[in-house]
Design an enzyme around this catalytic site. Structure first.
Site, PDB file in Angstrom:
ATOM      1  N   VAL A  61     -37.386   2.176  19.380  1.00  0.00           N
ATOM      2  CA  VAL A  61     -38.191   0.993  19.090  1.00  0.00           C
ATOM      3  C   VAL A  61     -38.548   0.946  17.607  1.00  0.00           C
ATOM      4  O   VAL A  61     -38.440  -0.088  16.958  1.00  0.00           O
ATOM      5  CB  VAL A  61     -39.495   0.998  19.925  1.00  0.00           C
ATOM      6  CG1 VAL A  61     -40.387  -0.174  19.509  1.00  0.00           C
ATOM      7  CG2 VAL A  61     -39.162   0.904  21.402  1.00  0.00           C
ATOM      8  N   LYS A  62     -38.916   2.089  17.085  1.00  0.00           N
ATOM      9  CA  LYS A  62     -39.348   2.180  15.682  1.00  0.00           C
ATOM     10  C   LYS A  62     -38.374   1.532  14.703  1.00  0.00           C
ATOM     11  O   LYS A  62     -38.779   0.859  13.751  1.00  0.00           O
ATOM     12  CB  LYS A  62     -39.529   3.659  15.324  1.00  0.00           C
ATOM     13  CG  LYS A  62     -40.233   3.899  14.026  1.00  0.00           C
ATOM     14  CD  LYS A  62     -40.354   5.413  13.775  1.00  0.00           C
ATOM     15  CE  LYS A  62     -40.573   5.675  12.298  1.00  0.00           C
ATOM     16  NZ  LYS A  62     -40.224   7.065  11.949  1.00  0.00           N
ATOM     17  N   GLY A  63     -37.072   1.713  14.949  1.00  0.00           N
ATOM     18  CA  GLY A  63     -36.080   1.049  14.119  1.00  0.00           C
ATOM     19  C   GLY A  63     -36.015   1.523  12.700  1.00  0.00           C
ATOM     20  O   GLY A  63     -36.339   2.674  12.394  1.00  0.00           O
TER      21      GLY A  63
END
Ligand code: B12
Ligand code: B12
Ligand SMILES: Cc1ncc(COP(=O)(O)O)c(C=O)c1O
Ligand SMILES: Cc1ncc(COP(=O)(O)O)c(C=O)c1O
Lengths: 240, 520, 240, 520
Positions: C123-125
């Site tokens: 999610v952090k990307g």
């Protein structure tokens, strides 16, 4: 035949960097890889590309170059004369020439970088070696910087050797000035009366002497003793 | 800032007194002599422009003719003003155009410059000088207005970058690119030979070695381009060139008219490094500085150069001495402290143990001796080599010392210093270096506190002490003598040698300068 | 045709550095100049040479390269699919596939560099973009590091796409591992059931996909949205 | 050094107490469990060497067979000693050779390892352990003697260089060259996959990715080469490898026998970055550290690694917490402060303003928290890019911070960090960088005095404060829980997952280690 060495014998690895006049992006990256390929890098890793303004991109490329170096074919401006000590130099001049050697030095054209020629000529010298002034049998006239070619030719009348320095290389200034100088000497005096013409500077290719019409070129890191030994070799013959 | 070195204020005061004592005889010389270039500079300020078909400027043609007829000692202004009244040009033509017609006729041998010169010529000259000074004032005010409008450089040190392609039309886009990339000051390097020309070339130029010519048109073109990018960036980008060489005063005049913002202008550089006659230089220097003072131009002095021929440790004190002399001459010529970009450089052999501490000691000494001067801090050059990786590192340490010691103008060092005049990418890499170091160090000067009595303080005290000793010797003898002896940069330059001496004259009784009283 | 840019258009200037397995000296310098010449540098200025131990010398060379880049012939791994927004991506999968896209990611072989694949998947990307886990219509299984090829093939049964990262490149580890992986998938399942094979890592040449038997390669600086857009392009067709 | 940060001694003491509280349950775990690698390490210390024709070491074959028959919980030493009495080799053979024959027979299924194990087996084990420990002692004494004979590294920080060609026969000349060029410590990097192998390969190796295998023979070859160059240089050059991965205790044993001088040996690295089971790791770690303690080996911990996955500013305190835990575990295993090469790194994003001051704050915090530890200061890696010019500059600033903050071991950064494993020339450029910066900065630490209450002190206090808070949370919960939650390096590693768990057993009542009481 040898190859560049990255971390293993024969791996052929080299680094290169350059700018292309194209906006940064994938096309620029492709262009950089094309250039690397033309330089013989394959495979080439494009490891850095950076936009400089709108129209230029800077690249760093690492990779294996396909060329090998043929050590046999290396052209070296080897020292083809013996390196003498100060005593040997003085003795050779005294015994074989029976007079002092007259040397005129200058930085010609608009070049004002005298540190190099001073390192060769002044007593102070460089790299722990004294300059030519220190040699008892050499008479040195250092004309300093920004000497015009006509003035040099005049001052060099009767000299055994002329030592010229050229440090500025932008737009091949050093090559133009050297050619102008050697032409002026050829013009001004017959070959047998012409002094030995020597040029020096950090960016000369030592192999270009004939092309530039001089007797010898000395590059970066030259020391006074090398120059003095050469002078003896050419002007006072080899010691027997 | 002040006080990190715990300098003895009495010794500092003594150093300044000695510098004044050493400099005063030279100022007297400058006050009583004129040069062809000083005279030409006045005519340029009066508005005389252009060159003959061979490229010789009309100021040269006119001055040469007057000097041929009258000699130089009386100056050229009165003869010119006197003659001008007789050779009026077409109606509606400007004063400068009138002068040009006069010069053309004079060049054709059609003008006699005999006197006596009456009050009318004198008055005309003073009026012309007044107009000239208001032009300088106007330019200065424009600068101040633009700085207000666009904003000033966001921080100290100002980032100072060189362009040196040898073609004004390559220089311009590179300067614009450099400004966009963060340069606060652009210095346009001029061709190797220009300082020895006894005239200022005309027009836009695309030639030169390691730089193209400093001409009025090149000044104008570059300033216009930088105005454009200043507007775009919301930050006034300063322009620098050289008031140096045989045309030092004329360069100052053109800079004042074309809104250059800083000029390299050292009291001894031309003597030492271009073998220009010492007296010629000191006379030219004084007038050029008077113009700079009025035009609000910051001068940059050249002490860095000494360290390329002399040793940066053994001769560190000669830098201090020269700074004090430059300060004295500058003050005398009317420059304010805020205009004194005194120079110094990071030129200690990097192989020397403690080189970084020595550099900080020297840099801090300059900072504390001249707290209000916009000091110009210059990068390593002499000990740069073809090892460009090492070069970028040395430049980083130079930037760091600049930050730790609160320097004002940072001349950005290039990793290719020993190789080529800067490439586009060299400048970009160098700017990244500066930006990184300045930002990363932040206010680290706060943490840099030389130990009381420690290495850095001791070194600074020693350099100051040696400077005072040397000044004592100079003041006891003479500055001209010291220069002849190779005190600065190990270059020996006797006062009766060097280029341009034939363009110097002791002022006659009837010498007249319309700028007396107008310029500081 | 364009040329490298030093400080003037068309000057062709480049920098290069390399080591040769020869003792420092004039012969070594000559060898360096020979190599520079073979790379197309002429004239070449040898500006630095430094002995490294007894047998190696390091060089820095500057000079004009004779090659020009033909921009027309540049091969670019251009993005041949549209870059979509997160909404467009989710919508496309939902509308056109009518089920979630199953993605399996891993760092294979002995490579334990997960930061890159995590940047794409988690999610952090990276670079301000969320990773694939953030997309409602994508189901992501991140197997982590040092996954063996057989384990990967097993875990990938039924997946729509397999994303593999390779960061270590010494001795072409990334190429070996990628080839082993694609061969294993070809072996294990018929072409029509094979998931889309994607590899990524900072030192891949994006043009080598076919050679390595994968569908796509993503290089340095890849962002998750590019990958998601590609997945949609290949697995859910273009939006109409 | 102490005192520049004005740390609160009570808070520091509290941090240590909390680290002990957090670590104690894990030590209890380690004291009550054994692993296959711990058992193999004992047999290696007893002298069992060699491998079967397939390359599986005899220690593995023997341990596997005993475990297959008896399980692991009782340990392998008593069964082996017991059996050994029955399978005596030829007269004159060494104890190790006897063990090898036993292993061969066991591998052939010819040995039954049933008990009961009488006093004789126990005594034989203790005698073998005593001999093992005296071998470790002898190696340690040899090191001390050679350091006296050749001399030690001339200054702090020690210069630590990596070789990583993937071929021991390329590594050796490169290591020798690096030593000649100034390296004080050579680290031989091992192949990417080795840490997941549950055996130590045998013999000299010429393969591997980004490093070749750590084997006893490679240790020996490299140490011999470095002894040669140490003699030549008059300076003892240290050798480093990894006691890490599934064979951590065996690596420690081999290092102790082959006179390696330092070993990378972190309490959590394998868990976090190799997904090795936490319990396996903690058990292996304790035994490996006991060996290091006795062998006089300096351990290097791996806090630098956290900053490659976590943020060097936001998570700076996790480095401090880990250092305190590593210190606690190390002390508990008998290591002296002088053996604690606690790790930390220059990994702050260089684009962040004040990055250099933040780095100095962090580096100084470590220095002041662990004044007697030979701290290992590691270079930028994460924010290195393909821009090698910038890379060399960052490495220079890293070196400078190392000098300003008195670091003990300096892992030399390479400009090609983001590109390739180091080339010969990279190492040379990097060493020039280190030499220049250390020599140029000299004793500049003297001038680096963070302003009281200023940026650097505030930052250090804040990191220490955050570390204490985190330790409070960990001590209130459990370290295993914290690791499971991704506290370190954002890696989540639950205690029941990860590689090598099947090689762990809770010691049975009759578990016997002959090293109890012999090792610290
Ligand atoms: C010192 C210096 C100056 C000093 C010169 C002082 C003086 N009196 O000499 C000052 C500050 C005045 C100066 C000014 C300028 N400089 Co300058 N300068 C340098 C610098 C820093 C060092 C040169 C040096 O002294 N080297 C040390 C000596 C000992 O080495 P060397 O010259 O190579 O000499 C050795 C050998 O080459 C050989 N050798 C040399 N000559 C001869 C002759 C003979 C006969 C023999 C046998 C051997 C020999 O033996 C010597 C001893 O080993 C270099 C950068 C660098 N690090 O190289 C720039 C550099 C040479 N300068 C440069 C420039 C452009 C200028 C300016 C033109 C800039 C400007 N436009 O204003 C000015 C003007 C000068 C002019 N008109 O020529 C450029 C030249 C670029 C190029 N490749 O074309 C350089 C490379 C800097 C740069 N990257 O821009 N400079
Ligand atoms: C962080 C790091 C580590 C961490 C890894 C932590 C972790 N959990 O990942 C630790 C400290 C554990 C580590 C260890 C080692 N490392 Co390491 N490490 C690095 C480092 C510093 C940064 C890599 C990184 O995280 N980059 C940031 C990410 C975001 O970038 P990225 O990986 O390029 O990913 C992007 C793209 O490439 C792409 N991408 C990547 N993968 C994928 C996959 C898909 C499907 C897609 C679509 C896109 C994609 O998208 C990403 C986002 O843009 C580099 C040096 C450097 N500065 O590059 C060395 C480096 C990669 N490491 C290296 C080495 C050799 C090792 C070791 C093998 C050393 C050893 N022998 O002990 C060990 C062992 C590791 C192992 N078994 O693999 C070498 C590799 C050399 C080479 N070219 O072969 C490097 C280059 C350093 C060096 N110069 O020696 N390392
Ligand atoms: C103070 C000063 N003036 C002038 C110059 C430029 O030289 P020139 O006058 O030859 O153009 C320099 C060169 O750096 C300088 O430092
Ligand atoms: C503490 C520690 N242990 C071990 C290693 C090496 O990894 P491996 O055990 O995979 O060889 C590293 C890598 O840098 C490390 O920092």
């Amino acid at each position: 035949m040898i190859r560049p060495y990255g971390d293993t014998t024969g791996d052929g690895m080299v680094q290169t960097s350059f700018t292309l006049p194209v906006p940064a992006g994938r096309r620029a990256d492709g262009a950089a890889l094309q250039l690397a390929a033309k330089m013989g890098m394959e495979p080439a890793m494009l490891v850095h590309s950076r936009a400089m303004g709108d129209g230029h991109t800077f690249f760093v490329v690492y990779g294996r170059v396909r060329h090998a170096v043929d050590l046999g074919a290396v052209t070296v401006a080897e020292r083809d004369f013996p390196l003498l000590t100060a005593t040997e130099i003085n003795t050779a001049v005294k015994r074989r020439l029976r007079r002092k050697l007259a040397i005129v030095g200058a930085c010609i054209g608009t070049d004002a970088h005298t540190v190099g020629i001073d390192a060769i000529l002044n007593v102070k010298g460089i790299a722990g070696e004294k300059g030519l002034e220190y040699y008892r049998e050499l008479t040195v006239t250092n004309l300093g910087a920004q000497v015009s070619v006509p003035d040099l030719v005049e001052a060099a009348a009767g000299a055994d050797a002329v030592l010229v320095s050229q440090v500025v290389t932008q737009r091949d200034a050093h090559l133009h000035n050297t050619r102008e100088m050697s032409a002026a000497f050829r013009e001004a005096m017959p070959a047998h009366r012409r002094p030995l013409l020597i040029v020096g500077g950090p960016r000369f290719d030592e192999g270009m002497a004939a092309d530039l019409g001089v007797d010898r070129i000395f590059g970066r890191g030259t020391t006074p003793r090398e120059v003095a030994s050469y002078l003896v070799h050419r002007l006072a013959g080899e010691p027997s | 800032m002040a006080g990190k070195l715990d300098l003895d204020p009495l010794l500092v005061a003594r150093a300044r007194e000695l510098a004044a004592a050493a400099g005063r005889p030279v100022v007297d010389l400058a006050r009583t002599h004129t040069t062809v270039s000083v005279e030409r500079a006045m005519l340029r300020l009066f508005g005389l422009t252009g060159a003959d078909p061979d490229g010789t400027p009309w100021v040269n043609r006119l001055v040469d003719e007057i000097v041929a007829q009258n000699g130089l000692a009386g100056g050229v202004v009165l003869p010119a003003m006197h003659a001008l009244r007789r050779y009026q040009p077409l109606r509606g033509a400007s004063f400068g155009e009138g002068l040009q017609v006069l010069a053309q006729k004079a060049a054709a041998g059609a003008v006699s410059f005999g006197g006596p010169f009456r009050g009318a010529a004198r008055e005309a000259a003073v009026r012309a000088a007044r107009r000239a000074v208001s032009k300088l004032d106007a330019t200065r005010l424009t600068r101040e207005k633009l700085i207000r409008r666009y904003g000033d450089a966001p921080r100290r040190p100002w980032i100072y970058l060189i362009v040196a392609t040898g073609d004004i039309y390559e220089d311009i886009p590179q300067a614009v690119a450099a400004a966009r990339a963060g340069a606060d000051v652009i210095a346009v390097i001029r061709s190797t030979g220009q300082s020895l020309l006894d005239y200022v070339p005309e027009g836009a130029t695309r030639e030169g070695f390691a730089g193209t010519y400093a001409t009025r048109e090149n000044f104008r073109l570059m300033r216009a381009a930088l105005d454009g990018v200043s507007r775009e960036l919301g930050r006034y980008v300063r322009l620098t060139n050289y008031a140096s060489g045989l045309c030092m005063p004329e360069m100052a005049a053109l800079a004042g008219l074309e809104r250059l913002d800083m000029m390299l202008n050292d009291s001894m550089y031309g003597i030492l490094f271009r073998d220009i006659n010492p007296i010629r230089t000191f006379v030219d220097q004084r007038f050029s500085r008077q113009i700079h003072a009025r035009a609000g131009i910051i001068i940059n002095t050249g002490e860095d150069n000494y360290l390329t021929t002399a040793d940066a440790v053994a001769d560190a004190h000669t830098v201090t001495v020269s700074q004090l002399l430059n300060e004295y001459f500058a003050h005398e010529a009317g420059l304010a402290d805020g205009q004194l970009g005194l120079g110094h450089a990071f030129e200690i052999n990097p192989d020397l143990p403690d080189s970084l501490r020595l550099e900080t000691a020297h840099a801090l000494l300059a900072r504390e001796l001249f707290p209000d001067a916009p000091l110009k801090w210059m990068p390593p050059t002499k000990h740069m080599t073809g090892d460009v990786f090492r070069g970028n590192l040395l430049d980083g340490m130079f930037n760091l010392v600049g930050a730790l010691t609160g320097q004002s103008i940072l001349l950005v060092g290039m990793m290719t210093e020993a190789v080529v005049t800067p490439w586009l990418s060299d400048r970009d890499i160098a700017l990244q270096n500066v930006r990184y170091v300045l930002s990363a160090a932040g206010d680290m000067a706060e943490d840099f506190v030389p130990a009381p009595g420690g290495f850095v303080q001791q070194r600074a005290h020693r350099v100051l002490g040696e400077a005072v000793e040397l000044l004592e010797r100079i003041a006891a003898g003479s500055l001209l003598g010291a220069i002849a002896d190779g005190t600065f940069g190990i270059m020996r330059r006797p006062p009766d040698r060097g280029r341009g001496l034939d363009g110097v004259a002791r002022m006659s009784e009837d010498y007249f300068s319309p700028f007396d009283g107008l310029l500081p």
